[in-house]
Design an enzyme around this catalytic site. Sequence first.
Site, PDB file in Angstrom:
ATOM      1  N   LYS A 243      82.691  39.084  11.816  1.00 19.82           N
ATOM      2  CA  LYS A 243      83.330  40.383  12.009  1.00 19.82           C
ATOM      3  C   LYS A 243      82.704  41.411  11.073  1.00 19.82           C
ATOM      4  O   LYS A 243      82.106  41.069  10.047  1.00 19.82           O
ATOM      5  CB  LYS A 243      84.830  40.289  11.692  1.00 19.82           C
ATOM      6  CG  LYS A 243      85.673  39.467  12.642  1.00 19.82           C
ATOM      7  CD  LYS A 243      87.116  39.451  12.172  1.00 19.82           C
ATOM      8  CE  LYS A 243      88.016  38.602  13.056  1.00 19.82           C
ATOM      9  NZ  LYS A 243      88.254  39.220  14.361  1.00 19.82           N
ATOM     10  N   ARG A 317      92.412  30.332  19.972  1.00 16.02           N
ATOM     11  CA  ARG A 317      92.733  29.531  21.164  1.00 16.02           C
ATOM     12  C   ARG A 317      92.295  28.086  20.995  1.00 16.02           C
ATOM     13  O   ARG A 317      92.852  27.187  21.633  1.00 16.02           O
ATOM     14  CB  ARG A 317      92.089  30.170  22.389  1.00 16.02           C
ATOM     15  CG  ARG A 317      90.585  30.162  22.434  1.00 16.02           C
ATOM     16  CD  ARG A 317      90.029  31.190  23.397  1.00 16.02           C
ATOM     17  NE  ARG A 317      90.245  32.550  22.904  1.00 16.02           N
ATOM     18  CZ  ARG A 317      89.909  33.647  23.582  1.00 16.02           C
ATOM     19  NH1 ARG A 317      89.341  33.555  24.776  1.00 16.02           N
ATOM     20  NH2 ARG A 317      90.143  34.834  23.080  1.00 16.02           N
TER      21      ARG A 317
END
Length: 466
Positions: A243, A317
């Site tokens: 990020k 996830r």
Amino acid sequence: MTPFQHISRPSYFAPAGAVTKPVTAVTPADLDAATLPADAAAWAKAAGFRADAGSVLVVPGEGGSVSRVLFGLGSDPADTPFLTGKLPKLLPPGDWSIEAEGIAADHLALGFGLGNYSFAKYKSEKARDARLAVPDSADADDIERQLAGILLARDLINTPTNDMGPDDLEAAFRALGEHYGATVTSIIGDDLLDRNFPLIHTVGRASAVAPRLLEMRWGKKGDPRITLVGKGVCFDTGGLDLKTATGMALMKKDMGGAANVMGLALMIMDAGLSVDLTVLVPAVENSVAGNAFRPGDIYKSRKGITVQIDNTDAEGRLVLADALAYADETPPDLLIDMATLTGAARVALGPELAPFFTDDEALASKLQLAAKQAADPVWRLPLWMGYDKDLRTRAADITNSPSGGMAGSINAALFLKRFVTASPSWIHFDIYGWNPSEKPHAPVGGEAFAIRALYRVIRERAAVSS
């Protein structure tokens, strides 16, 4: 850190039987309706008080005392059901009571309690000296119970990762379980591989603090089985798909799903609901090191489904997949997962609405009704199976990050759906976990989403079965 500064009943409320002074809630129309005491009406007119939403006017009494406080509701009180969150900062010290047309009694008290909150672990802050009497028509115990759950979630999210890593989250999780007599276990580090939780291990193995799966069990066998699963990514660098600095700035909140299910579990256990409760939290850091998982890697999940890693920043996830598969092996009556999962959900609904996905129409209807009653907003998004094909990839069963950049929140929900095949009722929440702007009842910072509405739904299920 003491994770339970808000578990014990908060001292925001006046004790039963306390002598209180009145807070008179008024709309602009009330000022012209001759319904106020003459002295208050005259003082309001002289002061130019307009009853704007959240405004306060202290009305003097004899000898320099305070006779009452006028509290402006604005023109439509229903628009801001927790407006009383402003009062702790504005009322003079003492014990106060309030009634307000157009705002439910429990919302009056809950708003006041929520507005009292501040995250002061790392700085000194003057205590607020105003207390509110819970209206007689409200359930004081249940208000304080919900308040404790919400403030626990806020505290956990607000705590920076140097004090809220996977081991610290486990300590808080254990303390919550011990407080209510629950059984708590954990699987840590390479034991995750031995116990067949490969995706949890994969995501967390590059961190200096070992990944782990936390499990709490509480309640009585034979009661409705409720399982809560919360994403506990204590910090998310994005992994090798790193990020930006801006993107990492709030990543202490990436365990917001875990914080929310812990707050919900607190409400359930404190109420003594007749349920058989399990809480699962995969607690990891998604870090960068020589042993970090890579784009292009393929891993077999607990369920046997192989997953190709097309973006290491789609890690939430993955840890949820193993936890949901484990929960689904002994199917509960209701399976709930909560996660700060996708930016796409924020683009779709912004920071205030809690998106949810489910195929259970009856559950969706009950939740939406409960959310309206609790003023705890949710919004249903579709599990649109037309997008399921986007999960396919040539080298593995599915990808963790479909290309194209469209329907990101739906694709993530469809990914998780692959791992829930036996549970009769499953609902997935893609929450933000953060309040980005000041509200009457909430400062900027960690926030609980949808857990008051879920608590109502679960309480109703428990009552029907008992």
